[in-house]
Design an enzyme around this catalytic site. Structure first.
Site, PDB file in Angstrom:
ATOM      1  N   LYS A 220       0.880  -1.168   0.000  1.00  0.00           N
ATOM      2  CA  LYS A 220       0.000   0.000   0.000  1.00  0.00           C
ATOM      3  C   LYS A 220       0.909   1.206   0.000  1.00  0.00           C
ATOM      4  O   LYS A 220       1.786   1.317   0.856  1.00  0.00           O
ATOM      5  CB  LYS A 220      -0.890  -0.030   1.251  1.00  0.00           C
TER       6      LYS A 220
ATOM      7  N   SER B 299      -1.775  -1.292  -3.989  1.00  0.00           N
ATOM      8  CA  SER B 299      -2.851  -0.318  -3.911  1.00  0.00           C
ATOM      9  C   SER B 299      -2.258   1.014  -3.505  1.00  0.00           C
ATOM     10  O   SER B 299      -1.213   1.067  -2.857  1.00  0.00           O
ATOM     11  CB  SER B 299      -3.946  -0.765  -2.941  1.00  0.00           C
TER      12      SER B 299
END
Lengths: 345, 345, 345, 345
Positions: free
Chosen positions: D155, D206
């Site tokens: 992330k 992400s």
């Protein structure tokens, strides 16, 4: 010599042209007199909104029955500027413009139309497109004898999805050149989406991938047209600029306090507005969520809000509202316009 | 003796309570003084909008740090009426109500709050729920010495999704009974969603499956509260009733022509509106698509339109707008309300 | 004597019938041979999805050019069962059914069609509608000599929005009666949306407000039709029942392991599926959000998921998927069906 | 020495961590043992989806109660990779990774985690971000002794909306460098979103504006970890590549024919998938509408379809599906991965 006829019709759905049929049957407007259409259909206004094509196909089939022309021939001579999306109080409707030959003198609201030449797909957003739109707007002006247009609608080919904003920008600068609202030397492809000091406050552009060539409507006063209809335009500083809408109504002779009284509303023959979600992310300092709300397209937010503000003054939801205003006014602002029938002197 | 403090704060996202922290840090409002919250968060306002719970959790965690109480204890004494959905120009914000003890005499705007008893799940929409809400509203009135409330907010348990409308209706009738706006003999479960002549024009109800018991805020004048804030409420005949909004502003001492001038806008401490998509399918005779637009919930259409109309007068998008107005006014209509700070005499 | 022709065509948009024009131009199918259409268009599948009407209008205009019949006459004899919504991998397409007269003997896949009588608006969901659908299905069976249909499509009038589910239910029971799948004595209006033990596993119903009368397609083996196409149907226990899809392919002679190999995919002439979001709120014990996701209609979730499961076996997204399966199978389940061209013996 | 514990929990809503509380109460996993979370929440997965933050806040509040650490400290050491959007059959759930110290020898599935240094906002998509991710992945590998990771989750901070795709691309190349999947000399900022021959088939990235620094989870075999869990990964050629899913299950010892039988499903401890709407506009030659459907985000289409395909084999909707796969596999393709508990030898 000609008289402009402006009728606002409702549709029960995007394929419903029964109100146009009724208009023709009543004799208020003959099929052969119809010259242009501006309207709103109830799709989502996005890429998978096919309500515009559906309405146009339905309308041309109806007119073909009455005129004997083919639907294709009619579509090639009657500009149809449709915007999808009737969010909030907005009501699906179309403004039908007709021209009737009659003995006239003096000066009145006139309509000119033109179709541009077909351009190659990769011309979107180039100097070629700017020149094509400029020429088409000049042709539309000349066709009606309008020297100084009040409002110009252009539907222009985008070539591809990626080119939509750039195509709108090029059409805006092309129209602005024809109107003399920008210096021709600066309003070139190099300025597109860069130099926002270049704009016209009296053009409304839409772009479409499926559009083969420019379609232009020009409205303005011209000699030799019957008097009786007045068109006014005002800039809106932002989407909440309700004073602009109220002032426009008053300038057209209506008693807006703040709304137009019920008895005068039938004199409103058409209402148009254009605006943009403020890209700063705020309206008058209060954060809006139009740009970051994934589940609702920014233009749908905008149309719902701007449409309701205008409708609260004009009295109902029959407002043509569209977004995407590159070079069509100062950033974050917009315009409101209306056609009003003047009472006999 | 007490003074009502009303502060309007912005949030960068539903978990952002930094503006409340700043308020506390500045001393304008102490954490322990906070008594109630009414706000709008930027979800879709539907079943999968969890922004309300997220904001409440964030707020209670912040207040727990400052007060030493647990988040659960705080949530059980501070009513939070939140509505999801900031369509159009609506701006995510919360109105924080605080009460400060100080020497006061005379009469001023007061706030009373109450939490009702937990009810069984199947009580939603029954006479038991009506009675529970009536009792909670009376308790909130008594807690502040408000004999005749100007505006009442109720958040009520719905038990299940299917019972949402019925739960709102029951809470509306319960509050209406406490206010004396309906005859108690007729305002029973048998009248729910049937007898729409029974309503209160000064209640705003929301219902939730996750809500365990009634939460009530009552606002109105009461003796012994410091003067300085005025609350006004007006019915709106329909979503386009802009004259009602303008008249409300004027009745509260603001120069609305039609919008409130920028210099006076800071005096607006809170703006509330409630309305409904007209179930007739038209607003003033023009068909709307709020009820049949599958891809956009009817209440989202409504909030965008009503919020923009109110904001165009009040001057920005910090308007609390919510839908679902069973027995909370005449069908198709709504209300607008505002709290204004009065200039020192 | 007749031969059934089944062609699957793509559309670039809902008004694009150029692939049908190409089919006609190629001689594979003559305009006058077209008897029925089943297809998916790319709208949202909801109340403001007008892509079905747009496609039908476009198709009938094309066929009118070729046959000399009016569009209205064509629409009154060619059933068009269209479903909006091509979520996920689903691909906009239509299955065109034609019948060509030729010398045949033996037995093959046959198509029967029928249009029912126009019913009064308030007949939706009554015994009158059940009887009308039963009669229309029997008429369609008789028209082709199909004694025991494999699959039946019915498009039925709903009268009003509120009556959609009830109209689908009535049509399902009417068709089930014609097929002998339910006892006539019990399959009456009193059982609608109540007795779910009454259903037919071989009917696919759609309902529409704009539909004036029942339109029926019946597919099944019949004597005197040319052999060469096989239709199979399998129940699906739930939306994840991939074994049912794989087994159907194998039963039709394709080597599904688990997907149909590329070389065999052209033999697939049509793929149909029907299903429902499980109203229990879970699939095999795992909570789904199809029923509570306000911003995405439950049927859009369902079509995306069911369509992808079927397409992963059949090899591409040209799958007709529709929802709303009252009395069309056991609750929570659905069906999958396909037409496959058999290789010459 | 350590043992990896993988538990899959359900949530009734994004603020519901009662299943984690139950896990802790049961002793299956102690609060202090939790090392990382990968999960799906039921928002729309877009910019106004706040369900990820809500879940994380709820989880950290729960763990803070049990561990005595502050929520902020916990969030700074436990990576949480959450993806919004449970379209179709997808079920809101989280995979909780714990590590328990116990006597082990041999080799087993290991988990390494790391947090990168905070980067300036304008570092997104630069060589600095590539280097930061590379370093963080190396640190995570080292922390668990994983020499050759099977799957890596990252992330990463995006800085701004406009930089989302570029930030994901940079993180992918950074991870790919750490894994040796790309030549370091070529995997620089100059190649971002240009040279798609550079990718790693075992990273899932992400990006978020709200993310302050990189969070990394690395999974793979390592010496000294207890055996018992197996992780497998397979590339998917396209979203319909069901054979890849079936083959993965078989490679992990499950009898997929084509679905995993009910009795073996509890052995599945986690299922992950990644994919992209094919930018060519078609899947296996059939046009899809994922990219042009304005009212439904492309990634929502994709997740619904890909999730259903995977779930039809694994047996239920508890599949972590996310989109946005720049440099994370060949264009148009994706990956599927699963963790399976092996039966005692």
């Amino acid at each position: 010599m000609p008289r402009l006829i402006v009728e606002r019709i409702a549709m029960a759905h995007p394929g419903d042209v029964s109100a146009v049929a009724a208009l023709i049957a009543s004799g208020r407007l003959r099929a052969g007199e119809i010259r242009a259409v501006v309207g709103k259909t109830e799709g989502n206004g996005g890429l998978n909104d096919f309500t515009r094509g559906y309405f146009i196909q339905s309308l041309m089939a109806l007119l073909a029955e009455h005129t004997g022309e083919t639907p294709a021939a009619l579509a090639a001579r009657i500009p149809c500027v449709l915007s999808g999306g009737t969010e909030g109080v907005l009501s699906p409707h179309a403004v039908i413009f007709g021209v009737r030959d009659e003995a006239a003198q003096g000066r009145g609201l006139a309509l000119g139309t033109a179709f541009g030449a077909a351009l190659p797909r990769d011309a979107a957003g180039t100097d070629a497109q700017i020149a094509a739109v400029e020429a088409a707007v000049r042709a539309a002006m000349a066709s009606a004898g309008i020297a100084d247009p009040t409002l110009v609608f252009v539907k222009t080919p985008a070539g591809s999805l990626a080119a939509m904003a750039r195509a709108r920008a090029a059409a805006a600068l092309g129209a602005a050149r024809a109107l003399g609202d920008v210096p021709a030397a600066r309003a070139t492809a190099a300025a597109l989406l860069r130099d926002y000091t270049l704009f016209s406050p009296r053009v409304a552009i839409s772009a479409g991938i499926e559009v083969p060539c420019d379609e232009v409507l020009v409205l303005g006063e011209a000699p030799g047209w019957t008097a009786g209809l007045t068109l006014g335009v005002r800039p809106m500083a932002d989407v909440l600029d309700i004073a602009a809408v109220r002032d426009l109504m008053r300038s057209l002779g209506l008693d807006a306090d703040p709304g137009v009284p019920e008895a005068q509303r039938p004199r409103l023959r058409a209402v148009f507005a254009k605006g943009e979600p403020d890209v700063s992310g705020a309206v008058r300092g209060a954060r809006h969520t139009m740009l970051g709300d994934t589940d609702l397209d920014a233009q749908r937010h905008l149309r719902a809000a701007l449409g309701a503000v205008v409708a609260s003054i004009t009295g109902d939801g029959r407002v043509f509202v569209s977004g995407g205003a590159e070079h069509q006014g100062p950033p974050g602002g917009g315009l409101v316009a209306a056609i009003v029938e003047q009472p006999p002197a």
